[in-house]
Design a protein around this motif. Structure first.
Motif, PDB file in Angstrom:
ATOM      1  N   VAL A 158       0.577  -0.921   0.059  1.00 46.84           N
ATOM      2  CA  VAL A 158      -0.663   0.459  -0.289  1.00 46.84           C
ATOM      3  C   VAL A 158       1.148   1.059  -0.095  1.00 46.84           C
ATOM      4  N   ALA A 159       1.800   1.223   1.165  1.00 48.89           N
ATOM      5  CA  ALA A 159       2.351   2.425   1.252  1.00 48.89           C
ATOM      6  C   ALA A 159       3.527   2.646  -0.148  1.00 48.89           C
ATOM      7  N   LEU A 160       3.905   1.922  -1.131  1.00 49.10           N
ATOM      8  CA  LEU A 160       4.450   1.561  -2.285  1.00 49.10           C
ATOM      9  C   LEU A 160       2.967   2.494  -3.206  1.00 49.10           C
ATOM     10  N   GLN A 161       1.979   1.877  -3.235  1.00 49.75           N
ATOM     11  CA  GLN A 161       0.717   2.278  -4.545  1.00 49.75           C
ATOM     12  C   GLN A 161       0.348   4.536  -3.724  1.00 49.75           C
ATOM     13  N   HIS A 162       0.776   4.256  -2.245  1.00 50.35           N
ATOM     14  CA  HIS A 162       0.536   5.133  -2.314  1.00 50.35           C
ATOM     15  C   HIS A 162       1.470   6.076  -3.190  1.00 50.35           C
ATOM     16  N   ALA A 163       2.992   6.211  -3.287  1.00 52.76           N
ATOM     17  CA  ALA A 163       4.277   6.662  -3.337  1.00 52.76           C
ATOM     18  C   ALA A 163       4.012   6.548  -4.918  1.00 52.76           C
ATOM     19  N   VAL A 164       3.888   5.500  -5.802  1.00 54.40           N
ATOM     20  CA  VAL A 164       3.270   5.343  -7.532  1.00 54.40           C
ATOM     21  C   VAL A 164       2.278   6.667  -7.241  1.00 54.40           C
ATOM     22  N   GLY A 165       1.341   6.652  -6.812  1.00 52.98           N
ATOM     23  CA  GLY A 165       0.432   7.422  -6.935  1.00 52.98           C
ATOM     24  C   GLY A 165       1.402   9.207  -7.188  1.00 52.98           C
ATOM     25  N   GLN A 166       1.505   9.447  -5.599  1.00 55.13           N
ATOM     26  CA  GLN A 166       2.434  10.112  -5.703  1.00 55.13           C
ATOM     27  C   GLN A 166       3.195  11.290  -6.754  1.00 55.13           C
ATOM     28  N   ALA A 167       4.052  10.064  -6.896  1.00 55.42           N
ATOM     29  CA  ALA A 167       5.140  10.079  -8.091  1.00 55.42           C
ATOM     30  C   ALA A 167       4.292  11.075  -9.659  1.00 55.42           C
ATOM     31  N   LEU A 168       3.521  10.186  -9.683  1.00 53.77           N
ATOM     32  CA  LEU A 168       2.795  10.315 -11.016  1.00 53.77           C
ATOM     33  C   LEU A 168       2.137  12.227 -10.547  1.00 53.77           C
ATOM     34  N   LEU A 169       1.827  12.446 -10.176  1.00 55.29           N
ATOM     35  CA  LEU A 169       0.886  14.254  -9.520  1.00 55.29           C
ATOM     36  C   LEU A 169       1.615  14.604  -9.618  1.00 55.29           C
ATOM     37  N   VAL A 170       3.100  14.273  -9.725  1.00 58.73           N
ATOM     38  CA  VAL A 170       3.778  15.732 -10.075  1.00 58.73           C
ATOM     39  C   VAL A 170       4.160  16.583 -11.428  1.00 58.73           C
ATOM     40  N   ASP A 171       3.894  17.835 -11.080  1.00 58.10           N
ATOM     41  CA  ASP A 171       3.641  18.844 -12.526  1.00 58.10           C
ATOM     42  C   ASP A 171       4.532  18.584 -12.878  1.00 58.10           C
ATOM     43  N   GLY A 172       5.314  17.733 -13.834  1.00 55.83           N
ATOM     44  CA  GLY A 172       6.843  17.815 -14.780  1.00 55.83           C
ATOM     45  C   GLY A 172       7.104  18.970 -15.756  1.00 55.83           C
ATOM     46  N   THR A 173       6.178  19.803 -15.971  1.00 60.19           N
ATOM     47  CA  THR A 173       5.957  20.361 -16.734  1.00 60.19           C
ATOM     48  C   THR A 173       6.521  21.799 -16.022  1.00 60.19           C
ATOM     49  N   ALA A 174       5.848  22.082 -15.207  1.00 56.41           N
ATOM     50  CA  ALA A 174       6.002  23.222 -14.259  1.00 56.41           C
ATOM     51  C   ALA A 174       7.226  22.716 -13.049  1.00 56.41           C
ATOM     52  N   LEU A 175       7.071  21.784 -12.999  1.00 56.25           N
ATOM     53  CA  LEU A 175       8.815  21.469 -12.155  1.00 56.25           C
ATOM     54  C   LEU A 175      10.402  21.729 -12.927  1.00 56.25           C
ATOM     55  N   ALA A 176      10.232  21.642 -14.255  1.00 54.34           N
ATOM     56  CA  ALA A 176      11.378  21.394 -15.147  1.00 54.34           C
ATOM     57  C   ALA A 176      11.214  23.800 -15.681  1.00 54.34           C
ATOM     58  N   VAL A 177      10.289  23.568 -15.317  1.00 56.66           N
ATOM     59  CA  VAL A 177      10.388  25.965 -15.707  1.00 56.66           C
ATOM     60  C   VAL A 177      11.102  25.732 -14.323  1.00 56.66           C
ATOM     61  N   ALA A 178      10.629  25.408 -13.380  1.00 56.17           N
ATOM     62  CA  ALA A 178      11.102  26.476 -11.885  1.00 56.17           C
ATOM     63  C   ALA A 178      12.517  25.833 -11.649  1.00 56.17           C
ATOM     64  N   GLN A 179      13.194  24.924 -11.698  1.00 54.43           N
ATOM     65  CA  GLN A 179      14.214  23.819 -12.591  1.00 54.43           C
ATOM     66  C   GLN A 179      15.293  24.991 -12.977  1.00 54.43           C
ATOM     67  N   ASP A 180      14.786  25.431 -14.099  1.00 51.25           N
ATOM     68  CA  ASP A 180      15.455  26.594 -15.069  1.00 51.25           C
ATOM     69  C   ASP A 180      15.430  27.557 -15.469  1.00 51.25           C
ATOM     70  N   GLU A 181      14.322  27.980 -14.385  1.00 52.29           N
ATOM     71  CA  GLU A 181      14.683  29.591 -13.222  1.00 52.29           C
ATOM     72  C   GLU A 181      15.202  29.409 -12.490  1.00 52.29           C
ATOM     73  N   GLY A 182      15.704  28.213 -11.767  1.00 45.84           N
ATOM     74  CA  GLY A 182      16.497  28.154 -10.238  1.00 45.84           C
ATOM     75  C   GLY A 182      16.128  28.684  -8.970  1.00 45.84           C
ATOM     76  N   ASP A 183      14.370  28.592  -9.748  1.00 44.66           N
ATOM     77  CA  ASP A 183      13.019  28.550  -8.270  1.00 44.66           C
ATOM     78  C   ASP A 183      13.559  27.777  -7.542  1.00 44.66           C
TER      79      ASP A 183
END
Lengths: 427, 427, 427, 427
Positions: free
Chosen positions: D343-368
């Protein structure tokens, strides 16, 4: 039995070299204004108990590879300790672990030990396993703790076992009980951290009340293993709270392997000494956790610094505490391993005695860090080997303890006598 | 100044989504028999002080990269804290650090703070640096320690500084002094471990004697940095010995980053609470040492477990302790960083309040580790975000604190006002 | 300048005792079948570079307490290194750090060094701070990384700085560049872990392409500080991947303080040696993190084990690697501190050379752990002090280096010359 | 056997609440622009193998407290795994450990597994214990290592055992072998660190040569335990060197508990993924060492960060690696414990899939950094519980897996069938 003459015979071929080394070392010390005889005398006086449970091969949860000829009975354990003492001259007592060492006739064991030149050191109780003797033939279980258990029947069993160990110890001539508890939890939420501590203190109070007036009770802390999230007596602060909650006969025992990574153990020793709650030691060494390796084999300088705090506490000499070697001999012959640990302790004691306390105090008062450090290092770097060897020799033991054990063929004889498959009780 | 209406304006676009989320979450809780209003109310009541020294960019010995627009005066620091409070609604006090924050007119500062809705939290003294005010214009130096220094003149300076900080704090309306000491050594032999402790206790006794009757004194332990071999107040055991040696107004303050690797901090919290010596917290997070990272950013579950111990100590609610956020904002805008820390604390408090204490006690009494753990996890896994956002909103603050700080252009305005090169005092 | 005759004068009073000690030690070794002359010769040949940035007092983010008389210029730094070499005879080169050490006239510096008997060791670049020379007068910033920075302009600046350092090094007669990068992040999500590594490798390839054919490039890993969540070149595995990705002139440099708690550093050394990627060392000691303490001052046995791996790699002698002492002298006089480190290294080298490699191989082949360990300990426990002192004496240096520095009044003279407030560049 | 209808019956009372929660959560996600169905589908597709050796109660060297009704045979182990799968729907394979699981009739086992809906995952060999099957009835011993042993006969036995495990795996339908070696030493000097590695690589090459073309070989590193000074395959760097030395079918397996304190495991995962040498996982959690606790029970945020690296490696979905849960269930019912881990693994997989990868890449490129971190936390803080429950339900499993196991009385029935004293093979 390793008779003195057999040890002496082992010393013969080494004697000339040893005497030359000793003379050289003594002359070096004389140039520093130190009398080698004083150090040798102090080393002769030093002794650390052997643990009855480390005379067989130790293991991990992954396995155990027996040595052969391991002691099958308490009597045979005493013989093995006597053999170690025959070569080290500094293993003059043994620490028993109940119920692994539950003698039918305590008086006979006491006599047997005495006849072998051994005293019975601190007793150790065991509430980290279910044994018929301690868990009332399966009526209770220590699976979820002993003193900290929510079930009062289990807590009573823990008290009863410990008081029984004290009673047994009285018959054996012991003067102390060391209580290491596995109580703790693996999972957040498994138990209430505060209630666990309160129950442990409550139970120990009952044990303490059973203590003869000339006895001491040692609480031994450990941060983890077998509990992997929270251990009740996890650190010296908890151990001190327990001792404070019990009374003046309660002191703290420090096992060198029972600390978090990077802990400054010598400072913990200084703290407990400062409040007069330092009771004893389980000596070993470790790199990762409670590895139970040979004393001084990983970090001999730390060992030296710890022993120096002891000498400072003792006002220039080793104070009278319950010293024991506690290791797990997984890949070496256990007797050789304990002998090596004893030698390492002798080295540390010898080095600590060489520290120029007066000069050190001056350097410290002047904030002269370079000199303060140099004074310690000067003592540590000195080769006290010949002094320790001479102390052993004068105690009737071996210049080269491991060489002597091999030379007399002790293990070979034990395998012949006890069998290659004999496995001792213990960890 | 961030006026309430500007915050409200920032909330506008988020409001509909927030309300939908809140309704959903409240309904979920209702199905579990929990009234969301109770949690929201408790979150509204919670506040943690901001540290005056973390409003500028933090650094390491390797360098520091200023943010721009950092506060140049204590008055500007108060304004920055007010800005954080404007968006979090849970930063209603500030903790000062002397002599970095040495007001010429304490009464004016007190009034200014009050006018900004801020109280003055615990005072912090500084004997880890030489400053003209503390080391008497260079007549003494804390290089080799303050209270632990072998030189009595230095020890007197340390006492004098701390009593002066108390006097100042009285004028500012503070009620406590937090004493973190850098005293310790880098080299074995540099000082006597025991004498160092005794001197520290002696000096603290003089400070304690100066304490007004309604004040508390917090000793804050730390294992290493800046001392790299032995630190005098290294662990909670030492901190407790100090508090015990001082008196009932002395308590221990726990900084979450001041522990050896793998330490079980929640258990330390439970221990200090048990003996009623838990005084306060410096909240932050860390992976390696005293990393001073955003609260809950590395191990939010540990934060939850710590806060749950607090709630247990408080009998089901957060006890009245000195809570402070103590971080070093090296790469984020400090105000955003502290706001994120505050939000993380709100989450942890909210989650801790969701724990079903009754069911937990039953599971623990039954030795049901699976259920005990599941009860904690159920609370932790719940998304309390909408509850925390609602508590902020009702306190006049922001649904999205960082977004609001950005939305109102706070940093941009500060750079315009204070300059891009303004650098705040602090670490 | 400390002229040879002044050192000799310092040796005078110690000479008789030293010669007696030396004779005794040599006789002891002879009894073991070891020729002391061979060890002394090897010790005479050994040298480790001094770091130009540790000649001033070091500090932490909490403060710095200058010593007085610190070198104000690169020329003065060279003089200080010459002073250390005058007393140790084993500090025959200096490692520079750019832009802290940016000579206007490299040729003059090279000549000055040569005239002082010093070579220029590996060059060190600095992309962990913003300096006008490296970040183009503020046009770019290394706040969010250098080679790993998402901004190509910053990455170009990092490449440009490193190639400039190589060019400068060529003029100075250096043969290597050591690249320690602070690149990393404090917060999960701050950067993409994989992209960061790829960018660093990409940038280093440009630097590598600039390398003269007789140069080496060393990558130096470190797990944390100043980055507190993830560091790009965090461990020897990452460092090796970088070296593999660059080419045969790229090797890995091991700083003894750049490891996670409990790491087995000697094994890491053995691994890198095995794949011929071991390039150099930054020697120091530590208890908690990158504490940068005196070499061998916390765990001298570990130092011995590391040096023994070097001797094994060198086929019975110290291999030709880039050895440097890298410490932060916070509470000792830096020159005394580096001299003590050098002596500690001499001890470790001497002890490592005493190991009976043949007997060790036999014990290892027989699985005789007790004997294998005993053979190492026998070498370690031997007091090689007189051998090291003799090696220094024969190199024209001091029997007691710290005593000699004090005896000639070096620091006192520097304070008079440079002032009590002179503060060196560095950490 | 737990028939689907019994699980469904267990779900009945929870269904209304679950559906309400699910609807609420899906609506929340919709407001964020995320389709809950996609996450549920991904969770349905996820499965992690159960280890055959963790179906009985685990223990430490200090003891073991059996649960009762433990599986006595491989067939019974398969039944227990099927029971876990019945309630989780995500335990669709089992990983065997030879010789603990040495079937007389592999074909029958394969069929039995298939009939229970289970595949045979990676095979595990065992050279850390002496077993008649592996050490040729005592002719050789792994006491001093297997592949690293100085004795060629022992090394041959290690090779023979591993190739036999591959042969067996082929019959069982497995496609991989995981090789975790205990090879290492407890004492400095016990073995040559380099020769040990070379022998291991040499031996593994023979095993690798035996690998069918569609198989993979996983090397699994671990820093300590049972070896307490140096372990041959100690870290990911060593593991990678082994894989590089073997060939493209060799990859590295990461056990989450096999790291030094404070290690950044997600970065190690990113490194191995970068060089395409990431083969599989042994999931568990730990606070101190290889504690083998329930997955996600100590640091669920770390688990999330690790899984997120996997999703990044998989291009937005979980890549096809060898996932296994590897724990030691010392105080919980093993089946409940593994279900909680799943169950804990299912939670982690679910949470990981919720990450907004596009927004994350933008923030990272901006050093934010603030925004980058916030994006990850937003996903982690979301309660994916209802999504995971729905995925289980759609897979025919339980909304509340532990509740279902209890509800159907699985353990009670097993105790009745197998006896209270039945003890499974394993650790």
């Amino acid at each position: 039995m390793i008779e003195p003459e057999r040890v002496e015979a082992q010393n013969t071929t080494l004697l000339a070299g040893h005497e030359a080394d000793l003379e050289a070392v003594a002359a070096c010390l004389e140039r520093r204004g130190i009398d080698a005889e004083v150090v040798i005398g102090a080393l002769q006086a030093f002794s650390a108990a052997a643990p009855s449970w480390a005379l067989g091969t130790g293991g991990t949860r992954f396995g155990r590879f027996p040595t052969g000829g391991e002691p099958r009975t308490l009597e045979e354990k005493l013989e093995d300790v006597a053999a170690i003492n025959a070569v080290t001259g500094a293993t003059r007592s043994v620490s028993l672990h109940v119920p692994w060492d539950l003698p039918r006739d305590p008086g006979a064991i006491r006599e047997r030990a005495a006849s072998l030149g051994l005293a019975i050191d601190a007793m150790n109780s065991n509430t980290f396993q279910d044994n018929p003797e301690t868990t009332q033939d399966g009526k209770v279980s220590f699976k979820h703790g002993s003193f900290a258990n929510p079930d009062p029947a289990v807590r009573e069993a823990a008290v009863a076992h410990n008081t029984a160990v004290i009673d047994l110890g009285v018959e054996l001539g012991s003067r102390a009980i060391t209580i290491w508890l596995a109580d703790g939890i693996n999972h957040p939420g498994q138990a209430d951290l505060r209630r666990q501590f309160e129950r442990v203190l409550e139970g120990l109070r009952e044990v303490y009340a059973h203590l003869p007036p000339d006895w001491e009770l040692y609480t031994e802390h450990k941060p983890f293993e077998p509990a992997f999230y929270a251990t009740v007596n996890a650190d010296w602060g908890s151990s001190l709270l327990l001792a404070q909650g019990l009374g003046p006969q309660a002191k703290c025992l420090v096992d060198l392997g029972h600390h978090l990574p990077n802990a400054n153990i010598e400072q913990i020793v200084a703290r407990l000494a400062m409040v007069d709650r330092l009771g004893g030691f389980h000596f070993n060494d470790s790199k990762y956790g409670d590895d139970d390796l040979t004393v001084g084999s990983i970090d001999p300088y730390q060992l030296f610094l710890i022993v120096r705090e002891l000498v400072a506490y003792g006002g220039g000499r080793m104070p009278e505490l319950a010293y024991m070697i506690d290791q797990s001999c997984n890949v070496k012959d256990p007797l050789e391993d304990i002998a090596q640990s004893t030698v390492a302790l002798q080295h540390a004691v010898g080095q600590a005695l060489l520290v120029d306390g007066t000069a050190l105090a001056v350097a410290q008062d002047e904030g002269d860090a370079a000199m303060g450090e140099a004074i310690l290092q000067r003592a540590f770097r000195f080769d006290v080997g010949p002094l320790a060897a001479e102390a052993r020799r004068r105690n009737g033991a071996a210049i080269d303890p491991v060489g002597a054990l091999r030379g007399v063929g002790y293990r070979r004889a034990r395998i012949a006598e006890r069998g290659a498959a004999a496995v001792a009780t213990g960890l």
